[in-house]
Design a protein around this motif. Structure first.
Motif, PDB file in Angstrom:
ATOM      1  N   ILE A  97       0.868  -1.168   0.000  1.00  0.00           N
ATOM      2  CA  ILE A  97       0.000   0.000   0.000  1.00  0.00           C
ATOM      3  C   ILE A  97       0.911   1.226   0.000  1.00  0.00           C
ATOM      4  O   ILE A  97       1.765   1.386   0.873  1.00  0.00           O
ATOM      5  N   LYS A  98       0.704   2.066  -1.001  1.00  0.00           N
ATOM      6  CA  LYS A  98       1.556   3.249  -1.154  1.00  0.00           C
ATOM      7  C   LYS A  98       1.144   4.327  -0.155  1.00  0.00           C
ATOM      8  O   LYS A  98       0.110   4.237   0.515  1.00  0.00           O
ATOM      9  N   LEU A  99       1.979   5.380  -0.043  1.00  0.00           N
ATOM     10  CA  LEU A  99       1.713   6.474   0.887  1.00  0.00           C
ATOM     11  C   LEU A  99       0.393   7.187   0.594  1.00  0.00           C
ATOM     12  O   LEU A  99      -0.234   7.746   1.490  1.00  0.00           O
ATOM     13  N   ASN A 100      -0.044   7.156  -0.671  1.00  0.00           N
ATOM     14  CA  ASN A 100      -1.319   7.800  -1.019  1.00  0.00           C
ATOM     15  C   ASN A 100      -2.513   6.880  -0.766  1.00  0.00           C
ATOM     16  O   ASN A 100      -3.643   7.230  -1.080  1.00  0.00           O
ATOM     17  N   GLY A 101      -2.286   5.679  -0.204  1.00  0.00           N
ATOM     18  CA  GLY A 101      -3.357   4.753   0.137  1.00  0.00           C
ATOM     19  C   GLY A 101      -3.759   3.809  -0.979  1.00  0.00           C
ATOM     20  O   GLY A 101      -4.613   2.942  -0.781  1.00  0.00           O
ATOM     21  N   LYS A 102      -3.180   3.959  -2.162  1.00  0.00           N
ATOM     22  CA  LYS A 102      -3.505   3.080  -3.285  1.00  0.00           C
ATOM     23  C   LYS A 102      -2.566   1.876  -3.287  1.00  0.00           C
ATOM     24  O   LYS A 102      -1.484   1.910  -2.700  1.00  0.00           O
ATOM     25  N   LYS A 109       1.376  -1.089  -8.270  1.00  0.00           N
ATOM     26  CA  LYS A 109       1.105  -1.889  -9.467  1.00  0.00           C
ATOM     27  C   LYS A 109       1.816  -3.239  -9.405  1.00  0.00           C
ATOM     28  O   LYS A 109       1.318  -4.226  -9.911  1.00  0.00           O
ATOM     29  N   ASN A 110       2.989  -3.261  -8.804  1.00  0.00           N
ATOM     30  CA  ASN A 110       3.759  -4.505  -8.720  1.00  0.00           C
ATOM     31  C   ASN A 110       3.284  -5.339  -7.542  1.00  0.00           C
ATOM     32  O   ASN A 110       2.866  -4.813  -6.508  1.00  0.00           O
ATOM     33  N   SER A 111       3.359  -6.625  -7.710  1.00  0.00           N
ATOM     34  CA  SER A 111       2.962  -7.543  -6.642  1.00  0.00           C
ATOM     35  C   SER A 111       3.940  -8.707  -6.612  1.00  0.00           C
ATOM     36  O   SER A 111       4.773  -8.870  -7.492  1.00  0.00           O
TER      37      SER A 111
END
Length: 88
Positions: A29-34, A37-39
């Motif tokens: 989970i990125k800092l912007n909450g989204k 893309k990579n997993s």
């Protein structure tokens, strides 16, 4: 009479044993909450379930090695070897 299951008991074609696997797909989970893309996949492990199918005809079993169609074929393992009996 029991026979070794080394070919399709219906058409004589090649057989495959498919092991069902499970895993998790992990996203950060990125800092912007989204979600990123990579997993990555983790915890790859068998579900202890598999089935047999013919690559030529529609012969297949369920995970209990029971024939899905109306074939009276009993499949089982004996000392690690797949065996079958045609109960027609």
């Amino acid at each position: 009479m029991a026979e070794i299951l080394n070919k399709c008991p219906i058409c004589g074609g090649r057989l495959e044993y498919s092991v069902l696997m499970q895993f998790t797909k992990d996203y950060q989970i990125k800092l912007n909450g989204k979600l990123a893309k990579n997993s990555r996949n983790s915890d790859v492990s068998p579900m202890e379930c598999g089935f047999i199918s013919c690559i030529t005809c529609d012969f297949h079993t369920n995970c209990d090695l029971e024939c899905e169609e109306n074939h009276n074929i009993k499949i089982y393992q004996e000392d690690g070897v797949y065996m079958y009996e045609d109960e027609r």
